[in-house]
Enzyme design. Structure first.
Site, short mmCIF file in Angstrom:
data_model
loop_
_atom_site.label_atom_id
_atom_site.label_comp_id
_atom_site.label_asym_id
_atom_site.label_seq_id
_atom_site.Cartn_x
_atom_site.Cartn_y
_atom_site.Cartn_z
N ARG A 36 -4.28 3.08 15.93
CA ARG A 36 -5.51 2.70 15.22
C ARG A 36 -6.68 2.52 16.18
O ARG A 36 -7.80 2.93 15.89
CB ARG A 36 -5.28 1.40 14.43
CG ARG A 36 -4.17 1.49 13.39
CD ARG A 36 -4.47 2.57 12.33
NE ARG A 36 -3.37 2.63 11.37
CZ ARG A 36 -2.42 3.55 11.38
NH1 ARG A 36 -2.42 4.49 12.32
NH2 ARG A 36 -1.47 3.54 10.47
N GLY A 68 2.74 0.40 4.07
CA GLY A 68 2.89 -1.05 4.11
C GLY A 68 2.65 -1.66 5.47
O GLY A 68 3.16 -2.75 5.75
N TRP A 69 1.84 -1.00 6.33
CA TRP A 69 1.62 -1.59 7.64
C TRP A 69 0.15 -1.63 8.06
O TRP A 69 -0.18 -1.85 9.21
CB TRP A 69 2.46 -0.91 8.71
CG TRP A 69 2.31 0.59 8.84
CD1 TRP A 69 1.24 1.37 8.54
CD2 TRP A 69 3.32 1.47 9.35
NE1 TRP A 69 1.49 2.68 8.84
CE2 TRP A 69 2.76 2.78 9.33
CE3 TRP A 69 4.61 1.30 9.83
CZ2 TRP A 69 3.47 3.91 9.77
CZ3 TRP A 69 5.30 2.43 10.26
CH2 TRP A 69 4.75 3.71 10.22
N ASP A 70 -0.77 -1.41 7.11
CA ASP A 70 -2.21 -1.57 7.39
C ASP A 70 -2.85 -2.49 6.36
O ASP A 70 -3.18 -3.62 6.65
CB ASP A 70 -2.91 -0.20 7.41
CG ASP A 70 -2.62 0.59 8.65
OD1 ASP A 70 -2.78 0.04 9.75
OD2 ASP A 70 -2.22 1.77 8.55
N ARG A 71 -3.05 -1.97 5.17
CA ARG A 71 -3.67 -2.78 4.11
C ARG A 71 -2.77 -3.94 3.69
O ARG A 71 -3.25 -5.04 3.39
CB ARG A 71 -3.99 -1.89 2.91
CG ARG A 71 -5.13 -0.92 3.16
CD ARG A 71 -5.23 0.13 2.07
NE ARG A 71 -4.20 1.14 2.16
CZ ARG A 71 -4.13 2.22 1.37
NH1 ARG A 71 -5.03 2.37 0.41
NH2 ARG A 71 -3.17 3.11 1.51
N CYS A 78 0.87 -1.17 0.00
CA CYS A 78 0.00 0.00 0.00
C CYS A 78 0.91 1.22 0.00
O CYS A 78 1.77 1.36 -0.86
CB CYS A 78 -0.98 -0.03 1.16
SG CYS A 78 -0.25 -0.38 2.78
#
Length: 579
Positions: free
Chosen positions: A369, A320-323, A317
């Site tokens: 989050r 590079g640390w959620d989706r 994404c």
């Protein structure tokens, strides 16, 4: 540093280990360079991950002890090399850790936050990789200052401006040369890992912050340096969208992203050759709800990695640390549920591994989050209920030449060991053509297949005789769901370590033997469902005990609604309690 990692004792086991992991995850974001009181807990988590990887694979470790390669990648970056079983693995990786480490050091500046292309799953000798998107001009020239200005903690928080004054041609030339060099190293790393497919989850062509273009991506690289790769633009909502998921009582059905927002300018773009076999109308993607969109993207990724070529896959994404971990985790769990990777791990163990490695140690900001209600992490594991069916399985369909009417393959397929000196024999009444699983080791022949005769009375008699036979295991959905027998209904593959053997090098059999260690397991559709449901239920129970769900608003009856109400009634747990 090569390792088989068989001697590392588990740092914890079962529900307690997972609960400790979730508590640590929800208290602070992981950073490779961080020490202090949490260091011992993180070390236990890392040790447990290495032990779980070592159950099924031989691997090497790329050291990142103080975050010198990447501050929010694991301190022990695992390179899976081959199956850990005895004998030759035809799907062994050709990547050498020394050369890989050199390419990583050269290429890490090419991507946002230094989050370089990193292999995380080994499937059929192919590396499934993750990373951030491409870094822009500003980050390359001044990472520290720009990061200070633009870091905000969100998934797409930073990278840097790529656009510079068109009037300064000298600077533009220097800029182009820098991109040629840095992105050239990134391309060399991708090629070394045999990555051909790059799946970009960004909804933007370039991220815009404060009126500036921040970050780039392969699909808009002006010099088209990535033209030799197969680029897929599969826009997927960022973590902010998952606040709506939480506000709708954790209900993804009917939740549709607003594609008309000004910043959304990346259309879905997939080569036709990759969509023909999926029977999906991709032109309707903007009308899909979150469930259907996630399902269809996962089907696409599974189809890509299950192709006949030897090419790897990169998913990214922005940061590079959620989706990215969402789809990496779903891929890992789906392939595991099919019996194709991590074949020796129990549901609680694969859950621990993917939470710890794919999410925690790769820097997902769970604390941030949760504070914003952007519960993409929870969505990932609750979503498993939507991918239990066979249509998400990577196991190739088994070909049938002739099957008894009214029976499924699960009901008629019973494999048992016969004379090893003979070739594959089939019932004289029926014939069955089968295709090897893409995850099985090597090309193998099948031993005797016993098929049910046609006719209701004959079938009933056949079932009765098979049920009483100590040599046979009859697949039974009812028995599996009630008794959870781990060996029933699982076809296992074992390779002979002797090349001079007079019998077939490989064979399949139902069930398991205490003398045999499976290298790959083919599971039935019902077993896939039960495995994923067990992972999901284990996650929900532990999440409820540790982190807990936040009810949006009480219903008129005072119930907390939705999923949390289901926990309280069905599981008897309450959120936000401690160990």
């Amino acid at each position: 540093m090569a390792a088989a990692a068989r001697g590392c004792p588990p740092a914890g086991s079962g529900d307690r280990a997972l609960a400790e992991l979730l508590l640590e995850f929800s208290r602070a974001q992981y950073r490779a360079k961080d020490g202090g009181g949490a260091a011992a807990k993180v070390e236990r988590i890392e040790r447990r991950c290495l032990e779980l990887f070592g159950r099924d694979y031989r691997y090497s470790v790329i050291p990142n002890a103080h975050g010198e390669i990447c501050a929010h990648y694991p301190r022990h970056i695992v390179l899976l090399e081959r199956d850990a079983g005895a004998g030759r693995d035809p799907f062994e990786s050709t990547v050498q850790v020394g050369k890989l480490q050199d390419l990583i050091n050269r290429s890490k500046m090419a991507r946002c936050r230094g989050r370089f292309v990193c292999p995380v799953i080994l499937y059929k000798g192919k590396h499934i990789c993750r990373s951030a998107t491409l870094a822009g001009w500003g980050e390359l020239y001044g990472r520290t200052g720009y990061n200070y200005i633009f870091s905000g903690g969100s998934d797409d928080a930073w990278a840097d401006a790529e656009d510079i004054s068109e009037e300064d041609s000298a600077l533009r030339n220097a800029d182009s040369q820098l991109f040629d060099k840095v992105r050239g190293h990134d391309i060399k790393l991708l090629r070394y890992l045999s990555v051909r497919y790059i799946c970009d989850l960004m909804v933007e062509n370039k991220k815009v912050k404060f009126g500036l273009n921040v970050t780039s991506s392969e699909k808009v690289d002006k010099a088209q340096r990535y033209a030799d790769f197969t680029l897929l633009s599969i826009p997927y909502p960022g973590c902010e969208f998952f606040k709506e998921y939480k506000d709708r009582d954790y209900t993804a059905e009917g939740l549709i992203f607003n594609w008309k927002q000004d910043y959304v300018d990346a259309p879905l773009s997939i080569p036709v050759s990759l969509t023909q076999s999926l029977n999906i109308d991709w032109s309707e993607y903007q009308s899909w709800d979150l469930v259907q969109q996630t399902q269809n993207y996962l089907k696409l990724l599974i189809s890509i990695i299950n192709s006949d070529d030897d090419s790897g896959l990169l998913v990214h994404c922005i940061s590079g640390w959620d989706r990215t971990p969402l789809f990496i985790s779903l891929l890992r769990l789906s392939l595991w549920a099919d019996g194709l990777i991590h074949v020796s791990l129990e549901p609680s163990e694969i859950l621990y591994l993917t939470v710890a490695y794919d999410w925690f140690l790769f820097g997902h900001m769970l604390v941030d989050r949760l504070s914003k209600g952007e519960e993409i992490f929870f969505f990932c594991f609750n979503f498993l209920k939507h991918i239990t069916s066979e249509e998400f399985s990577a196991v190739k369909s088994q070909r049938r030449k002739s099957l008894p009417p009214g029976l499924t393959l699960e009901e008629i397929c019973m494999l048992k060991q016969r004379d090893r000196g003979s070739t594959t024999s089939l019932s004289s009444d029926f014939s069955l053509g089968m295709e090897s699983s893409p995850g099985a080791a090597g090309s193998f022949t099948y031993e005797a297949v016993e098929l049910m005769p046609a006719g209701a009375q004959a079938q009933a008699a056949w079932r009765k005789s098979c049920a009483s036979s100590p040599q046979a295991v009859l697949w039974s959905r009812a028995q599996q769901s009630e008794d959870r027998l781990p060996s029933a209904g699982i076809v296992e593959v074992k390779s002979s370590s002797s090349s001079s053997s007079t019998h077939s090098d490989n064979f399949l059999r139902i069930g398991s033997s205490p003398l045999e260690v499976p290298r790959s397991r083919l599971v039935s559709a019902s077993d896939r469902e039960s495995r994923l449901e067990e992972v999901r239920s284990t996650f929900l129970a532990s999440y409820s005990r540790t982190i807990g769900l936040k009810a949006v608003s009480p219903s008129p009856s005072g119930a907390i609604g939705g999923l949390l109400e289901q926990f309280v009634r069905g599981v008897g747990l309450r959120g936000s309690s401690t160990l």
